[in-house]
Design a protein around this motif. Structure first.
Motif, mmCIF file in Angstrom:
data_model
loop_
_atom_site.group_PDB
_atom_site.id
_atom_site.type_symbol
_atom_site.label_atom_id
_atom_site.label_comp_id
_atom_site.label_asym_id
_atom_site.label_seq_id
_atom_site.Cartn_x
_atom_site.Cartn_y
_atom_site.Cartn_z
ATOM 1 N N ALA A 85 0.812 -1.223 0.000
ATOM 2 C CA ALA A 85 0.000 0.000 0.000
ATOM 3 C C ALA A 85 0.848 1.277 0.000
ATOM 4 C CB ALA A 85 -0.934 0.012 1.206
ATOM 5 N N GLY A 86 2.003 1.225 0.649
ATOM 6 C CA GLY A 86 2.778 2.452 0.859
ATOM 7 C C GLY A 86 3.857 2.706 -0.186
ATOM 8 N N SER A 87 4.157 1.711 -1.012
ATOM 9 C CA SER A 87 5.209 1.911 -2.023
ATOM 10 C C SER A 87 4.632 2.578 -3.258
ATOM 11 C CB SER A 87 5.820 0.567 -2.437
ATOM 12 O OG SER A 87 6.356 -0.104 -1.328
ATOM 13 N N ASP A 88 5.522 3.225 -4.021
ATOM 14 C CA ASP A 88 5.101 3.780 -5.312
ATOM 15 C C ASP A 88 5.262 2.745 -6.409
ATOM 16 O OD1 ASP A 88 4.651 6.603 -4.483
ATOM 17 O OD2 ASP A 88 6.752 6.391 -3.878
ATOM 18 N N PHE A 89 6.361 1.988 -6.315
ATOM 19 C CA PHE A 89 6.655 0.959 -7.321
ATOM 20 C C PHE A 89 6.914 -0.367 -6.625
ATOM 21 C CE2 PHE A 89 8.097 5.005 -9.095
ATOM 22 C CZ PHE A 89 7.468 5.000 -10.337
ATOM 23 N N PHE A 90 6.663 -1.461 -7.354
ATOM 24 C CA PHE A 90 6.996 -2.787 -6.820
ATOM 25 C C PHE A 90 8.043 -3.388 -7.744
ATOM 26 C CE2 PHE A 90 6.710 -7.212 -5.793
ATOM 27 C CZ PHE A 90 6.431 -7.204 -4.430
ATOM 28 N N ARG B 124 18.183 0.815 -15.968
ATOM 29 C CA ARG B 124 17.465 1.621 -16.945
ATOM 30 C C ARG B 124 15.960 1.649 -16.611
ATOM 31 N NH1 ARG B 124 18.447 -0.955 -22.031
ATOM 32 N NH2 ARG B 124 20.637 -0.443 -21.835
ATOM 33 N N ALA B 125 15.419 0.483 -16.232
ATOM 34 C CA ALA B 125 13.989 0.410 -15.908
ATOM 35 C C ALA B 125 13.667 1.242 -14.658
ATOM 36 C CB ALA B 125 13.578 -1.045 -15.693
ATOM 37 N N VAL B 126 14.562 1.192 -13.678
ATOM 38 C CA VAL B 126 14.348 1.983 -12.461
ATOM 39 C C VAL B 126 14.374 3.477 -12.808
ATOM 40 C CG1 VAL B 126 15.390 2.631 -10.239
ATOM 41 C CG2 VAL B 126 15.191 0.218 -10.865
ATOM 42 N N LYS B 127 15.321 3.864 -13.675
ATOM 43 C CA LYS B 127 15.397 5.281 -14.078
ATOM 44 C C LYS B 127 14.136 5.689 -14.818
ATOM 45 C CE LYS B 127 20.385 5.941 -14.361
ATOM 46 N NZ LYS B 127 21.548 5.901 -15.251
ATOM 47 N N GLN B 128 13.639 4.771 -15.644
ATOM 48 C CA GLN B 128 12.402 5.073 -16.380
ATOM 49 C C GLN B 128 11.242 5.284 -15.392
ATOM 50 O OE1 GLN B 128 11.328 2.077 -19.232
ATOM 51 N NE2 GLN B 128 10.165 3.536 -20.449
ATOM 52 N N TYR C 230 7.596 8.924 -12.359
ATOM 53 C CA TYR C 230 7.189 9.437 -11.046
ATOM 54 C C TYR C 230 7.153 10.968 -11.045
ATOM 55 C CZ TYR C 230 7.324 10.178 -5.962
ATOM 56 O OH TYR C 230 7.062 10.572 -4.670
ATOM 57 N N LYS C 231 8.124 11.551 -11.776
ATOM 58 C CA LYS C 231 8.212 13.024 -11.795
ATOM 59 C C LYS C 231 7.093 13.667 -12.605
ATOM 60 C CE LYS C 231 13.032 13.883 -10.885
ATOM 61 N NZ LYS C 231 14.318 13.802 -11.579
#
Ligand code: ADP
Length: 464
Positions: free
Chosen positions: A359-364, A418-422, A427-428
């Motif tokens: 519930a509290g994370s933005d990404f999994f 790369r995926a994390v940066k994407q 997010y921004k």
């Protein structure tokens, strides 16, 4: 009325180490109804004994409970075998008598059905722990009246776990020696329970269409692809769903701010605060990647560890909750000590914390090496948490790039970073990020559609 016996070594909420329990705790409830009666069988482990469940003693060997009043659950009792701290093994490894433990479980299921004259049409077995049942039925019980017309279905939840034992333990199955041959039990000098189950079951299923194809190939077939290829006609892939009552942000009592699509943004922000505090961090407006699951090679930890130094340079936080390979956990903790403000490792099995992470994370973060189906990405959808996944198996079948998640391949540290940066770029861009979260929440991977497919298999078997 169709009578199904559902046999599994894990059933939520009674005993759980992973997705097998979720499936075997949810699917029977969906299948059960006017036309189908389900009786679930599971060992009576210490965690069941201590779990405060309302159970009725039937005899010294069996207890009875229920899955929300929708399916009976029969617990097979043998304290020497099952009253232990864990389900399959402890810190020193797998219990050395696992073959004996689950052989006993399989035999007791059949004994119960016979003694209680349950009119079972189909025994639905799950994974290697119950794979002896189809063999027993055909080899030892063929002329028993109770089982004259009983058919079997074997569901493979993860082909990487086959129930491999030293060949010297084969006699523990109490089956004839002639079956210890490369066509059935023998597997590179070991006894392989799952392989024998695949040979003997009337139908075989696995937990996603992609995985059903993958396991017939040499690279993902874990050595038993030739056997699966032979059974191709009887093999199908049915996607898992999730229990929408257990995993429901609107009613979840484990989380602070409950939510639906309407108040998702504000509620998730509140839940994030609580999560950050729970793992010992101060509140901050920074993207959080969560991960709940087995810390294992399968779940991509080899690659995560290689990419971690780079990821930790980025403006984000990572919370990893799980048990598993001690070497990976130690390495993760070393990174966490070095970067205490950015990485938190929660090496525990904790249902509440898991809900809070979803519930509290933005990404999994789920860069699995292979994934039969995967439930964590489906749970993440439900909680508006965007999955970042490697395109494989059930992850490929369920997550759509830039529509409901971030999907990448191949699996290596460079493409993971790369995926994390994407994800961070998304997010921004608040409108894009919110659209993704909303799309994720709108996904329905609930059980009814999949349950229909299981029913088709049952019906087809009985009319054959
Ligand atoms: P697996 O391959 O382990 O079955 P899945 O994604 O299919 O993986 O399902 C894992 C299930 O187990 C999910 O419900 C997940 O939330 C739960 N789980 C895994 N590890 C933990 C843990 N350490 N604490 C609480 N729940 C966990």
């Amino acid at each position: 009325m169709l009578n199904i016996a559902f046999c599994s070594s894990e059933v939520f909420p009674f005993a759980k180490t992973g997705g097998l329990a979720d499936v075997c705790g949810a699917l029977p409830k969906v299948l059960a109804g006017k036309k189908i009666k389900i009786t679930v069988f599971v060992p009576y482990y210490r965690c069941v004994k201590k779990g405060g469940f309302k159970l009725k003693k039937i005899s010294d060997h069996f207890l009875k409970g229920s899955l929300d009043g929708q399916a009976d659950v029969i617990f097979v009792r043998n304290d020497t075998l099952f009253d232990r701290s864990e389900l399959y093994g402890d810190a020193s490894g797998d219990y050395p008598d696992n073959l004996k433990r689950f052989r006993y479980f399989c035999q007791q299921v059949l004994r119960y059905i016979e003694d209680h004259k349950l009119p079972i049409d189909i025994i639905h077995c799950h994974d290697w722990q119950t794979a002896l049942i189809p063999v027993y039925l055909k080899e030892l019980y063929a002329d028993k009246k109770t089982f004259q017309t009983t058919k079997t279905v074997l569901t493979i939840h993860n082909l990487a776990f086959q129930g491999l034992f030293p060949v010297e333990q084969y006699s523990e199955t109490q089956l004839p020696d002639r079956l210890l041959n490369p066509e059935i039990f023998e597997f590179y000098g070991k006894t392989n329970l799952l392989k024998a189950g695949i040979v003997y079951a009337d139908k075989i299923t696995t937990v996603s269409p992609s995985y059903a194809k993958e396991i017939q190939t040499e690279s993902k077939g874990c050595g038993v692809h030739p056997v699966l290829q032979k059974r191709k006609k009887d093999l199908s892939g049915i996607l898992n769903g999730i229990d929408e009552k257990v995993w429901n942000p609107k009613t979840d009592t484990y989380i602070t701010a409950r939510y639906s699509l309407k108040n998702m943004r504000a509620a998730k922000a509140d839940n994030k605060k609580v999560l950050l505090r729970r793992v010992g961090w101060k509140d901050a407006d920074v993207p959080v990647f969560g991960n709940v699951g087995r810390i294992s090679h399968q779940k991509g930890f080899e690659v995560i560890l290689k990419a971690l130094e780079e990821i930790l340079k980025l403006d984000c936080r990572i919370i990893i909750q799980g048990l598993g390979d001690p070497a990976y956990i130690e390495s993760l903790k070393t990174y966490a000590t070095k970067h205490p403000d950015k990485l938190s490792v929660q090496d525990k099995f904790d249902e509440q914390l898991a809900h809070q992470v979803y519930a509290g994370s933005d990404f999994f973060l789920m860069p699995s090496e292979f994934e039969p189906c995967g439930l964590s990405q489906l749970i993440s959808f439900r909680y508006g948490t965007v999955p970042v996944v490697h395109k494989t198996g059930g992850l490929a079948d369920t997550v759509k790039h830039k529509k409901t998640g971030v999907v990448f391949k191949p699996l290596n540290p460079v493409s993971l970073v790369r995926a994390v940066k994407q994800a961070l770029r998304i997010y921004k861009q608040a409108p894009e990020f919110n659209a993704l979260r909303k799309n994720a929440m709108k996904q329905t991977f609930s059980w009814p559609a999949s349950a229909r497919k299981y029913k088709e298999i049952y019906t087809c078997l009985l009319s054959a």
